[in-house]
Write an enzyme that holds these catalytic residues in place. Structure first.
Site, short mmCIF file in Angstrom:
data_model
loop_
_atom_site.label_atom_id
_atom_site.label_comp_id
_atom_site.label_asym_id
_atom_site.label_seq_id
_atom_site.Cartn_x
_atom_site.Cartn_y
_atom_site.Cartn_z
N GLU A 151 1.02 -1.39 -0.25
CA GLU A 151 0.09 -0.06 0.50
C GLU A 151 0.72 1.30 -0.18
OE1 GLU A 151 -0.52 2.37 2.66
OE2 GLU A 151 1.06 0.90 4.15
N PHE A 152 0.76 1.89 -0.57
CA PHE A 152 1.17 3.66 -0.12
C PHE A 152 0.08 4.84 -0.02
CE2 PHE A 152 2.38 0.74 -3.87
CZ PHE A 152 4.36 0.59 -3.78
N PHE A 249 8.64 16.38 -0.41
CA PHE A 249 8.91 15.79 -0.09
C PHE A 249 10.16 16.87 -0.13
CE2 PHE A 249 7.04 12.56 2.49
CZ PHE A 249 6.04 12.41 1.33
N ALA A 252 11.20 21.18 4.68
CA ALA A 252 12.58 21.31 6.09
C ALA A 252 11.56 21.09 7.08
CB ALA A 252 13.44 22.36 6.03
N GLY A 257 8.09 12.12 11.13
CA GLY A 257 7.87 10.94 12.23
C GLY A 257 6.73 9.88 11.87
N CYS A 260 5.19 5.08 10.07
CA CYS A 260 6.06 4.05 8.65
C CYS A 260 7.52 4.51 8.60
CB CYS A 260 5.40 4.37 6.90
SG CYS A 260 3.37 4.81 7.62
N LYS A 320 1.98 14.27 11.42
CA LYS A 320 1.92 15.24 10.76
C LYS A 320 0.09 15.82 10.72
CE LYS A 320 0.29 12.63 6.47
NZ LYS A 320 0.61 11.83 6.03
C1 UGA Z 1 4.34 6.96 4.27
C2 UGA Z 1 4.20 7.41 2.56
O1 UGA Z 1 3.87 8.63 1.95
C3 UGA Z 1 2.60 6.10 2.28
O2 UGA Z 1 3.11 6.27 0.74
C4 UGA Z 1 2.82 4.58 2.08
O3 UGA Z 1 2.39 4.44 2.19
C5 UGA Z 1 2.82 5.23 4.31
O4 UGA Z 1 4.41 6.21 4.89
C6 UGA Z 1 3.27 3.69 4.43
O5 UGA Z 1 4.33 2.88 4.67
O6 UGA Z 1 1.79 2.90 5.74
P1 UGA Z 1 2.33 9.12 6.30
O7 UGA Z 1 3.95 7.73 7.16
O8 UGA Z 1 1.42 8.77 6.52
O9 UGA Z 1 2.69 8.07 3.99
O10 UGA Z 1 3.11 10.11 5.74
P2 UGA Z 1 3.52 10.88 5.32
O11 UGA Z 1 2.51 12.34 4.82
O12 UGA Z 1 5.11 10.10 3.66
O13 UGA Z 1 5.09 11.93 6.31
C7 UGA Z 1 5.87 11.05 7.03
C8 UGA Z 1 6.56 12.03 8.04
O14 UGA Z 1 7.18 12.81 7.08
C9 UGA Z 1 5.84 13.35 8.48
O15 UGA Z 1 6.16 13.60 10.17
C10 UGA Z 1 5.93 14.37 8.27
O16 UGA Z 1 5.61 15.55 8.24
C11 UGA Z 1 7.20 14.44 7.34
N1 UGA Z 1 7.44 15.81 5.87
C12 UGA Z 1 6.96 14.74 4.60
C13 UGA Z 1 8.63 16.23 5.82
O17 UGA Z 1 9.22 16.10 7.51
N2 UGA Z 1 8.39 17.13 4.89
C14 UGA Z 1 8.28 16.41 3.68
O18 UGA Z 1 8.72 17.32 2.75
C15 UGA Z 1 7.74 15.32 3.87
#
Ligand code: UGA
Length: 431
Positions: A151-152, A249, A252, A257, A260, A320
């Protein structure tokens, strides 16, 4: 199609509800009786935009059913998705006990052909173990196939991600399995990539690790920006305009967190090591991420001076926005570290307060951001909720003891904040 989903955690529930919405008959199975009791009534314990409505609608249509019995759940199912948890062991390796238990139980209860699909994020070679476990327990010699369908879904936008995916990855060994999964997903009209099972498993780990690497990369750049007076937002914009790099992504901040990235990074490093490859790059990604939280605390100390007895306001507790999930949330870690320094913490989050209350002692939870600001020596923004972007900062300034804001997600404009009279400190930005 008749589908069974084993595990009603985040992935299982979203997948089940969305597949029901697409017209399938879905039975979701979980051994947590109280959870199933709530779900049968349409009560959901996680906050995910649109999920409650989707579950309720499909419950009413009788296309979504919940049960605690694997035997009943899989009886008429053609496809069985395994979406149980794979929590990290102390050494970072994924714990696959739940996956194994579920596979044995499915095998003992199958009467007709089943396609068993791994949906949980699992290490490479899990497919092989799933197949072996099912074969060992399949006393009736019922025909079956296995597949990997990672899943993504991103928390906060999971339904949209499911319904409009960039790609669907299907790892299979047989034509029958490929045809069934291709048919299942055909209504989504999304690109489908068919691979072998091991490649599908790696695609998931590699994708999450790559995204985490992008975040740590821009966080490393933010440190250089701070040292030389550049602005990381401008740098990220300039980098992201290159199609080969892409703009997403590259925000900064205090780091990534959630359940995943941190877990999958550790698991991927562990798998690589087991296979004989030292993935040092990922160790550094993890270190940069850890250091970002330490750097934020350093900024607090540099501006508040002695922390003991001071009051610090925290805006944002979830890892997030648009979720109430606080697992591996940078906010929780930062609060714990500040508390160790003798700081009094006030906090607010639009959705995650109930979960945070169970996790954190000695925190004064406030009913809104202004309550947090009142008499605090410093305000720290840790999660970029829209609500925080629209704050009345003139009011915030009047309420704060010192007009100091540390913005861990760069949601404010430094110039406007300065104009309002704040000492404003972002991540990798000119002050
Ligand atoms: C992530 C992946 O984006 C999904 O594709 C994947 O399916 C999922 O993990 C999983 O393995 O189940 P998720 O953990 O829900 O999804 O959230 P993200 O939007 O990826 O963010 C992850 C963390 O990175 C958050 O803490 C967010 O604040 C941080 N982040 C994200 C940053 O610090 N900077 C960014 O530019 C983007």
């Amino acid at each position: 199609m008749n589908i069974s989903i084993v595990g009603t955690g985040y992935v299982g529930l979203v997948t089940g509800a969305c597949l029901a919405e697409l017209g399938n008959n879905v039975i979701c199975v979980d051994n947590d009786e109280s959870k199933i009791k709530s779900l049968k009534k349409g009560r959901i314990t996680i906050y995910e935009p649109g999920l409650k409505e989707l579950v309720r609608r499909n419950l009413r249509r009788k296309r979504l059913v919940f049960t605690t019995s694997i035997k009943d759940g899989i009886k008429n199912a053609l496809l069985i998705f395994i979406a149980v948890g794979t929590p990290p062991k102390p050494n970072g390796e994924a714990d696959l006990t739940y996956v194994e238990n579920v596979c044995s139980e499915i095998a003992r209860n199958m009467m007709t052909y089943k396609l068993i699909v791994e949906k949980s994020t699992v290490p490479i070679e899990t497919g092989m173990w799933v197949e072996r476990t099912i074969r060992q327990n399949n006393e009736r010699r019922v025909a079956f196939d296995i597949a990997s369908n990672p899943e993504f879904l991103s928390e906060g936008s999971a339904i949209n991600d499911f319904m409009h995916p960039d790609r669907i990855v299907i790892g299979v060994k047989t034509k029958r399995a490929r045809d069934l999964l291709t048919e299942l997903y055909s209504p989504l009209k999304a690109p489908i990539l068919v691979t072998n099972i091991k490649s599908a498993e790696i695609i998931k780990h590699a994708s999450n690790s790559f995204l985490a690497t992008k975040i740590s990369f821009i966080n490393a750049i933010s440190n250089i920006c701070e040292k030389c007076g550049a602005d990381v937002l401008e740098v990220a914009k300039g980098m992201g305009m290159d199609k080969r790099i892409g703009e997403s992504f590259l925000n900064a901040g205090v780091g990534f967190g959630g359940f995943c990235f941190p877990k999958d990074l550790l698991a991927f490093m562990h798998i690589s090591e087991k296979l004989g490859y030292d993935f040092g790059l990922l160790r550094e990604v993890e270190k940069i991420n850890r250091d970002q939280k330490g750097l934020l605390i350093k900024k607090v100390k540099e501006n508040v001076w002695n922390l003991k007895g001071k009051t610090i306001g925290i805006l944002g507790l979830s890892f997030k926005p648009n979720t109430d999930d606080i697992r591996y949330s940078p906010a929780i870690d930062i609060i714990e570290r500040l508390k160790k320094e003798g700081v009094k913490i006030k906090a607010y989050d639009p959705q995650a307060m109930a979960k945070a209350r169970q996790e954190l002692d000695d925190v004064q939870f406030c009913k809104d951001p202004y309550g947090v600001a009142k008499n605090s020596n410093c305000l720290i923004i840790i999660t970029e909720w829209d609500e925080f972007k629209q704050l009345d900062f003139t009011k915030v300034k009047k309420l704060l003891k010192q007009p100091l804001i540390i913005d861990g997600r760069n949601i404010c404009d430094p110039k406007s904040m300065k104009k309002l009279g704040f000492k404003y400190i972002g991540i990798g930005r000119k002050e």
